[in-house]
Design a protein around this motif. Structure first.
Motif: not given
Length: 92
Positions: A1-8, A67-80
């Protein structure tokens, strides 16, 4: 996921596929394709014996890290879908 996020972030075309088992051990898959401008999300739950058993597709503008207190979320935003956020990965 980190590679995908970096590519975006770098606006580079990339594809990411996640397959996992749910609590009933049914296979679920989530495909993400970044074409350099938008993200295509396809979530396939057709093998889920207890859930909706559907294929959900969305087009989104960006992926962000929350970045939340005890977890990290990868979230898609501005969706249709107005106001929709799609959590792609949750790291606890």
């Amino acid at each position: 996921m980190l590679l995908f996020f970096g590519s975006c972030q770098a606006r580079t075309k990339k594809r990411y596929q996640d397959c996992h088992l749910n609590t009933e051990e049914d296979t679920m898959s989530h495909d993400l394709i970044f074409d350099g401008e938008t993200l295509q999300s396809t979530y396939d739950s057709t093998r889920d014996g207890y859930g909706s058993g559907s294929i959900e597709k969305s087009t989104c503008e960006r992926i962000v890290v929350k970045e939340l207190k005890d977890k990290t979320e990868y979230v898609l935003e501005v969706c249709e879908i107005e106001g929709a956020e799609i959590t792609v990965l949750l790291v606890e």
